[in-house]
Design a protein around this motif. Structure first.
Motif, PDB file in Angstrom:
ATOM      1  N   ASP A  65       0.821  -1.207   0.000  1.00  0.00           N
ATOM      2  CA  ASP A  65       0.000   0.000   0.000  1.00  0.00           C
ATOM      3  C   ASP A  65       0.858   1.261   0.000  1.00  0.00           C
ATOM      4  OD1 ASP A  65       1.026  -0.037   2.537  1.00  0.00           O
ATOM      5  OD2 ASP A  65      -0.889   0.038   3.581  1.00  0.00           O
ATOM      6  N   ASP A  66       2.150   1.098  -0.317  1.00  0.00           N
ATOM      7  CA  ASP A  66       3.110   2.198  -0.439  1.00  0.00           C
ATOM      8  C   ASP A  66       3.499   2.813   0.899  1.00  0.00           C
ATOM      9  OD1 ASP A  66       3.042   1.896  -3.218  1.00  0.00           O
ATOM     10  OD2 ASP A  66       1.398   3.325  -3.442  1.00  0.00           O
ATOM     11  N   THR A  67       3.253   2.119   2.006  1.00  0.00           N
ATOM     12  CA  THR A  67       3.722   2.591   3.306  1.00  0.00           C
ATOM     13  C   THR A  67       4.966   1.802   3.703  1.00  0.00           C
ATOM     14  OG1 THR A  67       2.326   1.043   4.546  1.00  0.00           O
ATOM     15  CG2 THR A  67       1.402   3.218   4.033  1.00  0.00           C
ATOM     16  N   PHE A  68       5.775   2.408   4.577  1.00  0.00           N
ATOM     17  CA  PHE A  68       6.980   1.730   5.046  1.00  0.00           C
ATOM     18  C   PHE A  68       7.131   1.938   6.543  1.00  0.00           C
ATOM     19  CE2 PHE A  68       8.721   5.951   4.871  1.00  0.00           C
ATOM     20  CZ  PHE A  68       9.738   5.970   5.823  1.00  0.00           C
ATOM     21  N   LEU A  69       7.879   1.040   7.188  1.00  0.00           N
ATOM     22  CA  LEU A  69       8.233   1.154   8.600  1.00  0.00           C
ATOM     23  C   LEU A  69       9.681   0.737   8.735  1.00  0.00           C
ATOM     24  CD1 LEU A  69       7.610   1.507  11.635  1.00  0.00           C
ATOM     25  CD2 LEU A  69       6.889  -0.895  11.664  1.00  0.00           C
ATOM     26  N   TYR A  70      10.493   1.603   9.319  1.00  0.00           N
ATOM     27  CA  TYR A  70      11.907   1.325   9.556  1.00  0.00           C
ATOM     28  C   TYR A  70      12.156   1.320  11.049  1.00  0.00           C
ATOM     29  CZ  TYR A  70      16.958   2.111   9.869  1.00  0.00           C
ATOM     30  OH  TYR A  70      18.280   2.019  10.190  1.00  0.00           O
ATOM     31  N   GLU A  71      12.836   0.279  11.562  1.00  0.00           N
ATOM     32  CA  GLU A  71      13.159   0.162  12.983  1.00  0.00           C
ATOM     33  C   GLU A  71      14.663   0.000  13.137  1.00  0.00           C
ATOM     34  OE1 GLU A  71      10.893  -2.972  14.734  1.00  0.00           O
ATOM     35  OE2 GLU A  71       9.048  -2.374  13.721  1.00  0.00           O
ATOM     36  N   GLU A  72      15.190   0.600  14.196  1.00  0.00           N
ATOM     37  CA  GLU A  72      16.640   0.577  14.406  1.00  0.00           C
ATOM     38  C   GLU A  72      16.938   0.184  15.853  1.00  0.00           C
ATOM     39  OE1 GLU A  72      19.482   3.364  12.204  1.00  0.00           O
ATOM     40  OE2 GLU A  72      19.352   4.263  14.194  1.00  0.00           O
TER      41      GLU A  72
END
Length: 347
Positions: A65-72
């Motif tokens: 759906d063109d969303t992203f999630l980045y975790e660090e």
């Protein structure tokens, strides 16, 4: 310069893809859609008692759906928003940042996908940062499901190392995870939940959410094997963390054991229904005891758990039970201590 870096990135991905393992994938190889975890986090020991985040691991999820999630490093350190693909460039918009995150500060990064490996080049004030990710698969092999308890820790030479915590790990069929961890040196017991991270390269990790005073984390990432009721995870530094699976309790253990040490009387009553009572100098503790393969057991209360290796000798008139575990001495030092219990047969 960026074109040269992109070419080097493609070459690096080709080498990584040649070393990858098998397993199912979350999306067809070569596509961006899916969850990705850093392929080569910095090598550190799997146990660092003073640190909640043991691996400085990066994760990114790109949805259809063109969303992203980045975790660090932990689920609490994140960047979320929308992304678009423009050739070899990923552009980010409507970005929301939370916690402490060092990556994805710019609005765009260069990327390349080769099979189940994703490479990202980000322009930073200190120069270009190159990150390599591998795809996470949602398929959980049946051999991984069940309850495990950490039994041994070995360094890269195979030499036994202290276990500074008692840790139980329960993996559900769908990949949900619960971890119960007790740090005896801090008298801290925490139960956290999360999910299993299993990459197509055969590397296993956990994504745990925050719970009370315990921070979320990505934990025990390493190559894994399951054999003869044991789960072994080998970290990047060559050290190994060995788990054993839950098993039916030996009925010979379900009696009342006694020992006197330093003038103090100890009584340990292991019952056949899985409950126990322990009395130390008249102070009673009650809870549950569980058995695991390779002769391990765990004593569990509402605020504590202890893992023991056990040996049993059957005598004509009595039984002898030896329990051993790692005990903190202070200043980060541990000692393996054993206590020998007895049960006298009643004719």
């Amino acid at each position: 310069m960026r074109v040269l870096l992109y070419g080097l990135l493609l070459m690096g991905l080709a080498l990584l893809a040649g070393c990858g393992g098998g397993g199912g994938t979350a999306a067809p190889p070569g596509t961006l859609i899916g969850q990705w975890i850093e392929a080569s986090p910095a090598a550190q020991p799997a146990w660092q008692e003073g640190e909640q985040i043991r691996w400085p691991t990066r994760m990114i999820t790109l949805k259809d759906d063109d969303t992203f999630l980045y975790e660090e490093g932990a689920p609490e350190n994140r960047v979320a928003g929308y992304y678009t693909v423009d050739g070899n460039t990923l552009r980010f918009s409507r970005v929301v940042r939370q916690g402490q995150v060092t990556a994805l500060a710019a609005g765009a990064v260069s990327h390349a996908v080769l099979g189940d490996t994703l490479g990202i080049v980000e322009d930073t004030p200190d120069g270009d940062r190159i990150m390599e990710f591998t795809r996470v698969t949602p398929a959980v092999p049946p051999a991984l499901t069940g309850e495990w308890v950490a039994a041994r820790r070995l360094d890269s030479r195979g030499i036994e190392q202290p276990l500074p915590a008692s840790m139980r790990l329960t993996i559900a069929v769908g990949g949900a995870v619960e971890q119960a961890c007790y740090l005896p040196s801090k008298s801290r017991y925490a139960v956290t939940s999360g999910g299993l991270l299993l990459t197509t390269m055969g590397r296993l990790g956990l994504r745990l959410s925050a719970s009370g005073a315990v921070a979320g984390q990505v934990d025990i990432l390493g190559d894994y094997t399951v054999r003869d009721g044991g789960l072994t995870i080998q970290a990047l530094d060559g050290s190994r963390l060995c788990y054993v699976s839950r098993a039916a309790p030996d009925p010979r253990l379900a009696v009342e054991w006694r020992v006197s040490s330093g003038g103090i009387a100890h009584v340990l009553s292991l019952r056949a229904d899985g409950t126990f009572t322990r009395s130390d100098d008249g102070v009673a503790t009650t809870g549950e005891w569980r058995a695991y393969t390779d002769r391990y057991l765990c004593l569990i209360t509402a605020g504590m758990q202890e893992t023991y290796a056990w040996e049993l000798w059957m005598q004509p008139s009595n039984r002898i039970l030896r329990l051993g575990r790692w005990v903190p001495l202070g200043a980060g030092e541990f000692q393996y201590q054993q206590m020998t219990w007895q049960y006298w047969e009643v004719n």
